[in-house]
Structure formats: structure tokens, C-alpha cells
Scaffold this motif. Structure first.
Motif, short mmCIF file in Angstrom:
data_model
loop_
_atom_site.label_atom_id
_atom_site.label_comp_id
_atom_site.label_asym_id
_atom_site.label_seq_id
_atom_site.Cartn_x
_atom_site.Cartn_y
_atom_site.Cartn_z
N TYR A 316 -0.53 8.95 42.31
CA TYR A 316 -1.23 9.26 41.10
C TYR A 316 -0.58 8.48 39.86
O TYR A 316 0.49 7.97 39.67
CB TYR A 316 -0.90 10.60 40.83
CG TYR A 316 -1.41 11.67 41.84
CD1 TYR A 316 -2.84 12.16 41.62
CD2 TYR A 316 -0.69 11.95 43.22
CE1 TYR A 316 -3.34 12.94 42.45
CE2 TYR A 316 -1.28 12.90 44.10
CZ TYR A 316 -2.68 13.33 43.66
OH TYR A 316 -3.16 14.39 44.49
N SER A 387 -12.18 14.25 32.48
CA SER A 387 -11.11 13.85 33.05
C SER A 387 -9.84 14.59 32.73
O SER A 387 -8.72 14.77 33.58
CB SER A 387 -10.68 12.42 32.61
OG SER A 387 -10.46 12.63 31.25
N SER A 390 -9.68 17.39 35.40
CA SER A 390 -9.22 16.70 36.73
C SER A 390 -7.72 16.52 36.72
O SER A 390 -7.10 16.67 37.90
CB SER A 390 -9.80 15.50 37.07
OG SER A 390 -9.78 14.59 36.16
N SER A 391 -7.27 16.31 35.60
CA SER A 391 -5.73 16.16 35.50
C SER A 391 -5.19 17.63 35.66
O SER A 391 -3.95 17.45 36.34
CB SER A 391 -5.49 15.67 34.18
OG SER A 391 -5.84 14.57 33.90
N SER A 471 -7.30 8.30 31.59
CA SER A 471 -7.10 9.91 31.90
C SER A 471 -5.62 10.15 32.09
O SER A 471 -4.79 9.44 32.55
CB SER A 471 -7.68 10.46 33.30
OG SER A 471 -7.63 9.66 34.28
N HIS A 474 -4.78 10.67 37.37
CA HIS A 474 -5.74 10.49 38.14
C HIS A 474 -5.40 9.91 39.72
O HIS A 474 -4.21 9.18 39.55
CB HIS A 474 -7.08 9.59 37.61
CG HIS A 474 -6.64 8.08 37.43
ND1 HIS A 474 -6.43 7.68 36.38
CD2 HIS A 474 -6.57 7.09 38.45
CE1 HIS A 474 -6.20 6.39 36.48
NE2 HIS A 474 -6.17 5.84 37.76
#
Length: 727
Positions: A316, A387, A390-391, A471, A474
Motif C-alpha cells: 500500500y 479515494s 477507499s482509504s 489518494s 491505495h
């Protein structure tokens, strides 16, 4: 009457005592005149004599603020700050050159004064010490004398000279200056294309190959060897160059160097308590010594190939604050100090109920939880970038222990690497709540850049030309990552304490099962060499204690009778690996080999390094054959003392003219003989003859010119007469 202390260093120290007064007050005219007298002394004029000394060295100039700044810079220079101080020295030279009131003060005079204050790191920049032939060979412009111009070349020259000094184990820049002053157009310069073996062969001739074979054979059979002999036979030089040859053969091989002395102890070599100051309180912590560290690192070589298996690991990219925002530095600093990563986005919701060990739920359940996380964000009515959603999803649900996080600096650099070690955490009273950071994961930092110069470019991590996304978190595509680069980078930058924990755990397991380490593991592993200079000067029983038994080949790790000991301070397991080799050196003049601890003699192999007269047979100075002179000295020493107090050939290797011979004779050979015959002028006279030794006044006669050469010739002639009389 004791020895007369009138060597070159004593003279310089006398000048230094005067010059150091600059720190508290101005120097007087009388003190400056005394300095000029010292610089005219014939013992140091070859290194310090400056034709414009009387003209440019006076009280008004030496007491000028700029000159005092130069002196302070020189006085404060050490190993840690050398390059920075030389740069500062250069800047001051440029300023002084532009100051009309200091006309005539050039690089030469400034380096003379600096060499007096700190001769370990400064040398006089004179035509004598830095001749034109040398400057031409290394392609630098003139920086000495009245026509000196190029300060940058001077700075680079000084940095290179200091590097050479350290690599060759030379104590001071004055000695470097002496050797450089002997450079001429016929001198051979070794380039980077010369291998260590080439240098060894030139130095030792045909015998070098045999010497390497001897050392190889003993190390293979014993694991440790001692090179012993009289001073000046090149034992330390041989040890260093032997291991450098081994490193040239395999770049993975490594070596370290230490010197034993009377106060050297077990705590220095193996481990011991060391005081530490924390919060103004002194605490004591066990610290590892050089030998224990080398054993740990050597064992690590056979373990590291199995470390960091990335097969089931995700990678990540993580941002800890926005690049360029000074206030966001607090986020990064907190996370680094507390072993955390975090995200925010105006969201202080506790997501603990959505967190789960992702390996224990199926894809359907994962998808369900993702949707629930997104729903809680949407229901808050806060506009959030996809984003950002999703984080939060990654840090709450999808990251797992063992995954690797790469902390970015913008989209093109990496400044830290860590491995996730904990589950998702919600911190209601977050120390970063001013930044809206409530969502955390524990990590263990595997690498942290010390400064921006150490940041890793993304191009080295990714196989494709692509910057990281913006972001906060990710997941990276493993197919596009240079996994092997990352793995090797992490392993090569792993802190010693982390390596030690892994090795100790494996030693504990091996002590129980005898099945963790195999002898085959070590056969192809890199070799580590530890050079112990002056090994006989230390108290071996105190330094090694009971661990001396572990040096034996069959007692080493994976050996037939392997021993894993428990150390007394740390209570940690300890073993000596088979691919760690010890090379000791000892001067027999300091202590006879017969007096060595029997335990040491039984466990080491020994190679005697003899004076090599063949190396000097073609050196004739003023009609004196240096091989004959050295042999005559040694024959007389054997009669008066014993063979352990002879003199080695290396003292005469760099003698190329009468001045060299005079210098070596009076400042190297005679001081050594004075040590051998301390206070015994009659014994000294038997070796040097009455032309050099005045037993009535208990002093050494300083001879010059033909008188000096004739006295040396008398030593040779007298020895030949003795030989003829014995036939």
C-alpha cells in the motif's frame, strides 16, 4: 638518564603550545618570533620551511580576526566534521585573499599554522610537500605559493589526502605530507584498475602468493591466524590487504578492524553495561561489542534469504500529511515516533465493528462490509472524495498484518517503509484530532529516510513509468512493482537490533532442535573477517573469558561439538559461526610469542613475518646498501638482545635519497632502538657504534653529510668484520 625527547612531534607540540594562546588573547611579538625560530628548526624545516615566513608571519596578521577564525576551524576539525571544516577553511582563504590588510597571507602560511594546531588533519601546502610532479599526476591546478589560485582544488586535495590517511591507517597528515613530498615523475601511481593482488605482488614479490596460501590454509583449518614478527615487517598492512583481496573476489565478504590494548576488556569485545543518560538520569544498558556484533551479522547472512516472503503480502502507498504543508509534518513525526499510520477526512466515526481478519471472511462478506463503511460515510452528509472512502476502507477492513506500507513524499518519492503489525484502531481522544485523524493501524518501521537525499525514487520501485496516485492510501499492483528491489532494500537497511532479534530467536530454536542451521548453509555464505591489531597487548583471558573455547572449529555453530553459550550480561544465546575468521597481528618486540596464553596459542595458527632483505638489495643511497645496513643492525641486535627485537624492512622502503635516509634514521630507527635499549647507552652503542652514541653525555650524536654516511658505513663494515672473525 632517560631518553631525550627531541623528535619532530615534540618540536611541533612546542609551537602548538604557543599558538593555542590565540583562543584567549593576542600573541605577543616575542611569541611570534619564537614560532619563526621553531619553523627554522632543521628537524622540521623539510615539512614547514616557507621562504616568506619572516615577511608574512607577524603578530598583526596572526592576531587578525580572520586568521583566528582559520585557527579555530583547524583546531576544531575531527573525523566527524572533516569535510565541512575543510569547506569552511576554503571559504576563509577566499575571504582573506580579498582583504587588503592581509596581503601576503596565502594558503601556504594558513596550512602551516593549521598543521601545528592539528597535524592529524592538516598538512602544510608547500612546494616541498605538494610538488608540481604530484599536482600534474592528479591533474589539479596550483594552490601553493605566491601564484596559488585554486582553492577548490586545495579542498578536494585535502579531502582525498585525509581519506588516504584513514584507509592506510596513518596517524597524521604530516606523515602523508612526508610521503607525498617524495613523489616524482618516476613514481608509479596505482589506479582503480589495479587489483589488491597486483599491489600485494609488487610489494612482496613472488612470496606473496605463498603468503596468501598460508593464511588461507590456516583459516580453513583453524578459523584464526596470528601474523607475528618484529616491527616494520608489514604485518598489519598484510592483514588489511589480504582481506581486501578477499572482498575483491566477492563483494559480499566484509571485514572490521580493532586494536587490543591493556585496558581492552570483555565488555568492549563481547558485551557489557554502558551508561546512558535519559531524561537527565543515568541508566545502564547492555551494549554489544565488536565481536558479538560480527557474529550476529555473520549468522544473519544465512538467514536473510528466507526473510520477508512477499508471496501473500499486499503493498500500500500511504500519505502521512500533504507534501509541502509544514503543519502536516506533525502527522508524519507522530506516526513515525509511535509506529502508526492514520487517515482522517473529517470523519470521527468508530469503524471497529466493520473491521475483521480479512483472511477469515469470504469475498461476499468483504463486499458487504465495504458497502456498509461507504454507507456510514454517505449518511453523515459530508462530501467525500471516492479515494478518501477507499482509504478508510483499506485501513479499517482490507489491510492485514504483514502487509507492507510505503510512505510517500508527494507522488514520486518514498521516505519510509513499514510492515503492518496491528488491527484497526479508533482513537476517540486522538492526539491528531486537530487534523481529523481518528483511524489508525500499528506498524513496525523497517526503514526511515534520515533526510531528503535518502528518499527513494518511485521509478526504482515500479517496473512501469508511473507516479503514485494522490489518494491517502491505495493498494499497489504487485505485477508492476519491483518486488526484489524492495526486498533487498529492506533487508540491507534493516537495523542491527532487528537483525539481532531474528538471529537470537533462531539460536534459541537451534539450541533445542539442533536443526535450524546446517553446515551447508554456511559454505556459500559471505565470509566475515575481523582483524585484531596488537592482539598480544590485550589480556586474552579477560577479553574472551570462557568464550575462547567457542573459537575452535568443531565448537562453532554447526560444528561436530557445537556450543551455544549463554552470555552473562544479556542472558542471550551466543555462538561463533564457521564463516567468521580472525586475523591477529603482534610485534614480538612487545611481548614474546612464548609468553602468550597457552589457550590462545592452541587455538590460533601462527605465521612469522620476517625482515625481507631482498626487497632492499637494490636500494643504494650515498654508497650505502640499505639491505646490508638493515642486516648489520639486526645481527647486532640479536647479539645484544634477541631475534624478537630486530627491525623490519618497511622502515627503508620509501627511502630514495640521503635526506630520506637521514630522516628515517633519526626519527624512526633510532627512537625504536632507544625503546629497545631504554637507558642502556652501552647496549645502544654496541648496535650503532661510537660515532652515533656518546655514552659520556648519554646522548645521540646528530651527524650530517659525509660524516653521517661514514658512520652508517662503519656499522656495516664492523658487522662484516665480526662475521669474518667468526668463520
Amino acid at each position: 638518564m632517560g631518553k631525550r625527547k627531541n623528535g619532530i612531534i615534540e618540536v611541533i607540540e612546542e609551537a602548538k603550545r604557543i599558538l593555542l594562546n590565540f583562543k584567549n588573547r593576542d600573541l605577543t611579538d616575542e611569541e611570534v618570533e619564537k614560532l619563526r625560530d621553531i619553523f627554522r628548526d632543521k628537524r622540521i624545516k623539510n615539512l614547514f620551511y616557507y621562504s616568506k615566513l619572516d615577511e608574512n608571519l607577524n603578530a598583526s596578521k596572526i592576531n587578525h580576526k580572520l586568521i583566528k577564525d582559520v585557527l579555530k576551524t583547524a583546531n576544531d576539525t575531527n573525523d566527524e566534521n572533516f569535510d565541512d571544516m575543510i569547506d569552511k577553511f576554503g571559504r576563509l582563504i577566499k575571504i582573506i585573499r580579498n582583504t587588503g590588510e592581509l596581503s601576503g597571507v596565502k594558503t601556504t602560511l594558513l596550512t602551516i599554522l593549521s598543521s601545528v594546531l592539528n597535524y592529524e588533519y592538516y598538512m602544510p601546502a608547500l612546494e616541498k610537500t605538494v610538488p608540481k610532479s604530484l599536482r600534474d599526476a592528479i591533474d589539479v591546478e596550483r594552490f601553493v605559493g605566491a601564484r596559488s589560485r585554486n582553492v577548490d582544488d586545495f579542498k578536494q586535495f585535502m579531502k582525498t589526502a585525509n581519506k588516504i590517511r584513514k584507509e592506510l591507517g596513518i596517524e597524521s597528515m604530516l606523515e602523508v605530507a612526508y610521503y607525498l613530498s617524495k613523489f616524482n615523475e618516476t613514481t608509479t601511481i596505482k589506479t582503480e584498475n589495479n587489483t589488491t593482488e597486483d599491489v600485494l605482488e609488487e610489494y612482496e614479490g613472488d612470496n606473496m602468493g605463498n603468503m596468501v596460501e598460508k593464511i588461507d590454509k590456516i583459516l580453513d583449518n583453524k578459523g584464526q591466524v596470528i601474523l607475528y614478527g618484529v616491527p616494520g615487517t608489514g604485518k598489519t598492512w598484510l592483514a588489511r590487504n589480504y582481506v581486501e583481496k578477499k572482498i575483491n573476489e566477492d563483494n559480499n565478504n566484509k571485514y572490521d578492524f580493532t586494536t587490543f590494548h591493556q585496558s581492552y576488556s570483555y565488555e568492549d569485545f563481547i558485551e557489557g553495561f554502558r551508561p546512558k543518560t535519559e531524561n537527565e538520569k543515568i541508566t545502564y544498558k547492555v551494549e554489544d561489542g565488536i565481536f558479538k556484533k560480527m557474529c550476529i551479522l555473520t549468522i544473519w547472512e544465512v538467514l536473510k534469504n528466507d526473510y520477508l516472503n512477499f508471496e501473500n503480502v499486499n503493498f500500500y502507498k500511504v500519505s502521512l500529511g500533504e507534501k509541502g504543508r509544514e503543519e502536516d509534518k506533525e502527522i508524519f513525526d507522530y506516526c513515525i515516533k509511535n509506529n502508526m499510520i492514520c487517515v482522517g477526512f473529517n470523519d470521527d466515526t468508530d469503524y471497529t465493528k466493520y473491521s475483521y481478519d480479512i483472511d477469515k471472511i469470504d469475498e461476499k462478506e468483504i463486499e458487504k462490509r465495504r458497502n456498509e463503511i461507504y454507507k456510514t460515510i454517505d449518511e453523515k452528509g459530508v462530501e467525500v472524495n471516492p479515494s478518501h472512502k477507499s482509504s478508510i476502507r483499506y485501513i479499517v477492513l482490507e489491510m492485514k498484518k504483514g502487509d507492507i506500507v510505503l510512505v510517500s513524499d508527494g507522488t514520486t518519492k518514498i521516505k519510509a517503509i513499514g510492515v503492518i503489525t496491528g488491527d484497526y484502531e479508533y482513537k476517540k481522544d486522538s492526539p491528531l484530532k486537530d487534523f481529523n485523524m481518528y483511524q489508525f493501524r500499528k506498524v513496525k518501521w523497517l526503514w526511515i529516510a534520515k533526510n531528503e537525499d535518502e528518499y527513494i525514487d518511485v521509478s526504482k520501485i515500479q517496473k512501469v513509468k508511473r507516479s503514485f496516485g494522490e489518494s491517502t492510501i491505495h493498494r499497489l499492483d504487485k505485477n508492476t512493482l519491483n518486488i526484489e528491489f524492495l526486498r533487498e532494500f529492506i533487508i540491507n537497511n534493516l537495523p542491527y537490533d532487528d537483525i539481532k532479534k531474528i538471529v537470537i530467536q533462531k539460536l534459541k530454536e537451534h539450541k533445542k532442535s539442533k536443526n535450524v542451521f546446517k553446515s551447508d548453509n554456511f559454505k556459500n555464505a559471505p565470509k566475515y573477517y575481523l582483524i585484531i591489531d596488537e592482539i598480544n597487548r590485550g589480556n586474552i583471558s579477560n577479553i574472551l573469558g570462557e568464550l575462547i573455547t567457542l573459537l575452535e572449529k568443531d565448537k562453532r555453530l554447526t560444528g561436530k561439538n557445537q556450543i551455544i553459550a549463554t552470555l552473562p550480561y544479556s542472558k542471550e544465546p551466543f555462538a561463533v559461526p564457521p564463516n567468521l575468521y580472525i586475523i591477529g597481528t603482534m610485534n614480538t618486540a612487545d611481548r614474546s610469542i612464548a609468553l602468550l596464553d597457552i589457550a590462545l596459542r592452541r587455538r590460533f595458527g601462527f605465521i612469522e613475518i620476517e625482515p625481507d632483505y631482498e626487497m632492499l638489495k637494490d636500494k643504494n643511497i650515498g654508497g650505502i646498501n640499505l639491505a646490508e645496513l638493515l642486516k648489520a643492525l639486526n645481527d647486532k641486535i640479536v647479539i645484544s638482545k634477541d631475534k624478537d627485537h630486530r627491525i623490519g624492512h618497511s622502515y627503508f622502503l620509501n627511502v630514495n635519497d640521503k635526506n630520506d635516509l637521514w630522516f628515517v634514521w633519526y626519527y624512526e630507527i633510532i627512537p625504536l632502538l632507544e625503546e629497545y635499549f631504554y637507558g642502556d647507552f652501552e647496549g645502544l652503542k654496541q648496535v650503532l657504534g661510537d660515532k652515533f652514541v656518546d655514552t659520556n653525555n648519554y646522548e645521540i650524536k646528530k651527524l650530517e653529510g659525509d660524516e653521517f654516511i661514514n658512520a652508517l658505513n662503519a656499522i656495516i663494515q664492523n658487522n662484516q668484520n665480526i662475521g669474518e672473525g667468526n668463520e
